[in-house]
Design an enzyme around this catalytic site. Structure first.
Site, mmCIF file in Angstrom:
data_model
loop_
_atom_site.group_PDB
_atom_site.id
_atom_site.type_symbol
_atom_site.label_atom_id
_atom_site.label_comp_id
_atom_site.label_asym_id
_atom_site.label_seq_id
_atom_site.Cartn_x
_atom_site.Cartn_y
_atom_site.Cartn_z
ATOM 1 N NE ARG A 238 -4.303 -1.335 0.092
ATOM 2 C CZ ARG A 238 -4.451 -2.414 -0.675
ATOM 3 N NH1 ARG A 238 -3.460 -2.787 -1.455
ATOM 4 N NH2 ARG A 238 -5.565 -3.105 -0.668
ATOM 5 C CD GLU A 266 0.442 16.896 -8.711
ATOM 6 O OE1 GLU A 266 0.565 17.962 -9.329
ATOM 7 O OE2 GLU A 266 -0.303 16.760 -7.716
ATOM 8 C CG HIS A 279 -3.495 -0.656 -7.529
ATOM 9 N ND1 HIS A 279 -4.545 -0.221 -6.777
ATOM 10 C CD2 HIS A 279 -2.913 -1.656 -6.811
ATOM 11 C CE1 HIS A 279 -4.619 -0.921 -5.651
ATOM 12 N NE2 HIS A 279 -3.626 -1.793 -5.655
#
Length: 397
Positions: A238, A266, A279
């Protein structure tokens, strides 16, 4: 007549899983206002208005950050996940990440593509120009390098074993490793006793832990500084388990060679030493099928028989059904004399208990009980009147 359960799907779920449901007992839909269960992948339930009808939530995946787990526990609603169902998919991505970083493949491919496109090269000119620039992407080989694996669950064990088979020295850290995973782990993997030791001895770090308070910012500036210069961090767990600001600073200083992750930001996505993917962790057809099958089977077993397997907020409780009995499932707070009060109510109702099991996890517990005799409708209300009982239902399999 046995109940037909309404299951609301909030994301596309593999048909391989959905087709395992007996359509005489289950209705599938996306617009139910009173579902008995929710089946989802990435849909966010934190702002969801939980209906009283809801019995369970099942996620076709391992992480449950998109689900208000504790809130649902307080309502007697188990949340199921599918640990291990996507383990091979993530393992393959981690191994790919090791190779991408070690051989600078990601940036080398971009360089070649941009060079040919910008200069419109072909033939001998193309070969000459590409050869002239390749030295900047010279990498290193993996055998003999040390990989530190934090979290030795289903994914971590597969990664550790695969890296060891590739000739890497592998260190593992997981103070809560299960007996099952310990048996699966290669005996060549050295288990260390602290995160600090693992960082100090590893050329690569890969993370396979949930994002909880204890793992927030696990990869910190201090720990990165203890690693050998030119190390690599891989994060397919994560985003929050890594202090990205610390990682970017270490990349700029040369302390880290690369950061490979599955969680674009970003700033990180445009950094020249970051390899960031969209992901992709469980994005294979096989993983999606495996997760769907596992989630559906666990959800079906709970709705039809009251059994709980792989819940993140209630204990594992499974019991074979006794013939010619009625089953009750009871969620309650984990406090003294709950079992005594429940059995007293059953005895006063003239019900003979044939099977009984109760297990606790943290603040909550779950009871399954099979009884002989007619279970009157008012029995549920009598059980719910016990202080500490959260939810109770008669389970008609």
């Amino acid at each position: 007549m046995p109940e037909t359960f309404r299951i609301q799907t909030l994301n596309a779920i593999s048909p391989l899983g959905l087709n395992r449901l007996d359509r005489e007992r289950f209705d599938l839909g996306t617009e139910f206002t009173d579902p008995r269960a929710i089946l989802l992948r990435s849909a966010d339930l934190h702002s969801y208005d939980v209906p009283h009808s809801l019995y369970a939530v099942a996620r076709a995946g391992a992480g449950t950050n998109n689900i208000p787990v504790e809130k649902l526990a307080s309502l007697g609603i188990p949340v199921f996940n599918t640990p291990g169902a996507n383990a091979n998919a993530v393992k393959e991505l981690v191994i790919a990440g090791l190779l991408l970083a070690a051989r600078n493949l990601y940036h080398a491919a971009d360089y070649t593509k941009d060079l040919v496109a910008e200069q419109q090269l072909s033939g001998k000119d193309l070969d000459k120009q590409v050869e002239a620039g390749k030295k900047q992407f010279a990498g290193f080989e993996l055998p003999g390098r040390t990989l530190g694996v934090i979290g030795l669950g289903a994914i971590g064990v597969l990664v550790a074993n695969a890296a060891q088979a590739m000739g890497m020295k592998v260190l593992g850290y997981d103070p809560a490793i299960t007996i099952e995973r310990a048996w699966q782990l290669s005996p060549s993997v050295e288990q260390v006793t602290s995160v600090e030791e693992l960082f100090a001895r590893s050329d690569f770090i890969t993370l396979h832990v949930p994002l909880i308070e204890a793992t927030q910012g696990l990869v910190s500036a201090e720990r990165i500084a203890s690693m050998p210069a030119g190390s690599v961090v891989l994060n397919f767990a994560r985003g929050g388990v890594v202090d990205e600001e610390a990682v970017l600073a270490a990349l700029d200083s040369g302390q880290l060679h690369a950061y490979v992750n599955d969680f674009p930001t970003e700033v990180g996505a445009v950094h020249p030493k970051v390899i960031t993917l969209p992901h992709l962790g469980a994005s294979t057809s096989e993983a999606e099928d495996n997760c769907a099958v596992m989630a559906v089977d666990q959800l079906s077993d709970f709705l039809l028989h009251g059994n709980i397997r792989n819940s993140v907020n209630f204990p594992e409780v499974a019991m074979a059904r006794s013939p010619n009995t009625t089953r009750l499932g009871i969620f309650n707070e984990n406090k003294p004399n709950m079992i005594g009060q429940i059995t007293t109510v059953l005895a006063e109702a003239g019900l003979n208990v044939t099977e009984f099991t109760n297990k606790a996890r943290g603040d909550y517990a779950y009871t399954l009980v099979d009884v002989e005799g007619e279970v009157a409708d008012e029995l549920k209300e009598q059980i719910l009147a016990i202080d500490g009982v959260i939810r109770a239902r008669k389970i008609e399999g």
